[in-house]
Design a protein around this motif. Structure first.
Motif, mmCIF file in Angstrom:
data_model
loop_
_atom_site.group_PDB
_atom_site.id
_atom_site.type_symbol
_atom_site.label_atom_id
_atom_site.label_comp_id
_atom_site.label_asym_id
_atom_site.label_seq_id
_atom_site.Cartn_x
_atom_site.Cartn_y
_atom_site.Cartn_z
ATOM 1 N N ARG A 127 35.842 66.873 8.704
ATOM 2 C CA ARG A 127 34.401 66.827 8.936
ATOM 3 C C ARG A 127 33.681 67.028 7.610
ATOM 4 N NH1 ARG A 127 32.622 68.265 14.143
ATOM 5 N NH2 ARG A 127 30.979 69.535 13.234
ATOM 6 N N LYS A 128 32.713 66.172 7.331
ATOM 7 C CA LYS A 128 31.995 66.261 6.061
ATOM 8 C C LYS A 128 30.523 65.933 6.261
ATOM 9 C CE LYS A 128 35.952 64.783 3.233
ATOM 10 N NZ LYS A 128 36.453 63.745 2.287
ATOM 11 N N LEU A 129 29.725 66.380 5.300
ATOM 12 C CA LEU A 129 28.319 66.003 5.268
ATOM 13 C C LEU A 129 28.210 64.634 4.608
ATOM 14 C CD1 LEU A 129 26.824 69.438 4.244
ATOM 15 C CD2 LEU A 129 26.222 68.168 6.310
ATOM 16 N N ASN A 130 27.668 63.672 5.344
ATOM 17 C CA ASN A 130 27.641 62.289 4.882
ATOM 18 C C ASN A 130 26.292 61.638 5.103
ATOM 19 O OD1 ASN A 130 30.398 62.163 4.150
ATOM 20 N ND2 ASN A 130 30.991 61.720 6.252
ATOM 21 N N TYR A 131 26.174 60.463 4.537
ATOM 22 C CA TYR A 131 25.146 59.500 4.909
ATOM 23 C C TYR A 131 25.853 58.288 5.502
ATOM 24 C CZ TYR A 131 21.207 61.750 2.543
ATOM 25 O OH TYR A 131 20.209 62.610 2.190
ATOM 26 N N LEU A 132 25.136 57.534 6.309
ATOM 27 C CA LEU A 132 25.653 56.285 6.859
ATOM 28 C C LEU A 132 24.935 55.135 6.168
ATOM 29 C CD1 LEU A 132 27.296 54.706 8.981
ATOM 30 C CD2 LEU A 132 25.362 54.971 10.537
ATOM 31 N N SER A 133 25.685 54.324 5.453
ATOM 32 C CA SER A 133 25.102 53.201 4.722
ATOM 33 C C SER A 133 25.252 51.923 5.535
ATOM 34 C CB SER A 133 25.801 53.036 3.367
ATOM 35 O OG SER A 133 25.339 51.876 2.706
ATOM 36 N N GLN A 134 24.154 51.212 5.724
ATOM 37 C CA GLN A 134 24.165 49.936 6.435
ATOM 38 C C GLN A 134 23.866 48.820 5.437
ATOM 39 O OE1 GLN A 134 25.133 49.526 9.399
ATOM 40 N NE2 GLN A 134 24.827 51.436 10.514
ATOM 41 N N LEU A 135 24.735 47.828 5.428
ATOM 42 C CA LEU A 135 24.660 46.757 4.436
ATOM 43 C C LEU A 135 24.568 45.404 5.127
ATOM 44 C CD1 LEU A 135 25.026 46.133 1.316
ATOM 45 C CD2 LEU A 135 27.445 45.809 1.859
#
Length: 241
Positions: free
Chosen positions: A29-37
């Motif tokens: 489990r990590k702190l992330n962002y979700l990138s949409q391309l």
């Protein structure tokens, strides 16, 4: 025991509150962002990119992506006809949204979609189903499924219809007295999309189709003759102190 508030606090970033915990199978489990391309599938040119909260789903972001990309392409005098994406972007709401935007979707449906019970035939003109014994299962109501938050339609026949049915036990089970089932409100949009994604597996009755695999979804993205498509999402780690 720690309170839910303190547990939640341990999941927040003290330096970037927009970061969110995301979980992928086999990874921590990590702190992330979700990138949409978004990419022009003909020339592999990036047409849009944006970071979203990592605790959201891909299919929740598609409308925002489409509106932004469509506006940008229109300003450049470019015509967008087809939207290609993997199964993660699939939902009846998204299929309907894309049709309203005059875009053709090429998005393999998720494995939970069913156009109705096995062996039942849908009659579109009267909006009812015919069971394997030829009995009518009429539409009864429209509702929102509280478990999934999705819009559905319920079909149910009266008790007397099933009393003398020769396949009653296998069709109803041990306790049910009448045939009742629900189908997505966006059944027609699903089937139109399936017909585009894999015409060989589509039947006009909508009762039989082969579920798309993840491999098929990626092939659809890279090789379908579309003008623009939405690429598979990726998670990016946010470094925290």
């Amino acid at each position: 025991m720690p309170s839910s508030h303190s547990v939640r606090r341990r999941q927040d970033s003290l330096t970037d509150p927009d970061a969110r915990i995301s979980v992928k199978p086999g990874k921590a489990r990590k702190l992330n962002y979700l990138s949409q391309l978004s990419v022009d599938t003909g020339h592999h040119v990036i047409t849009d990119i944006k970071a979203y909260h990592a605790d959201g789903k891909d299919n929740q972001q598609l409308p925002d992506i489409v509106k932004r990309v469509k506006r940008r392409l229109w300003q450049q005098g470019l015509v967008w006809e087809n939207c290609v994406a993997d199964t993660g972007y699939s939902s009846g709401e998204n299929y309907a949204f894309l049709e309203a935007q005059d875009l053709k979707s090429f998005i393999p449906p998720h494995g939970t979609f069913k156009g109705g019970p096995d062996g039942f035939m849908y009659v579109e003109e009267q909006d009812h189903y015919l069971c394997p014994q030829g009995k009518i299962i009429p539409f009864t109501k429209e509702f929102n499924d509280y478990r999934t938050g999705t819009r559905k339609k319920e079909y149910r026949c009266r008790k007397h219809v099933c009393i003398d049915c020769p396949i009653r036990s296998s069709c109803l089970g041990k306790s049910a007295q009448e045939k009742k089932f629900s189908v997505t409100y966006y059944r027609a949009e699903y089937l139109r999309n399936i017909a585009r994604v894999d015409p060989d597996s589509y039947r006009d009755t909508g009762q039989v189709y082969e579920r798309q695999t993840a491999k098929h979804g990626r092939a659809c993205f890279w090789y379908t003759h579309a003008i623009y498509g939405t690429a598979q999402s990726k998670h990016y780690r946010l470094k925290t102190s």
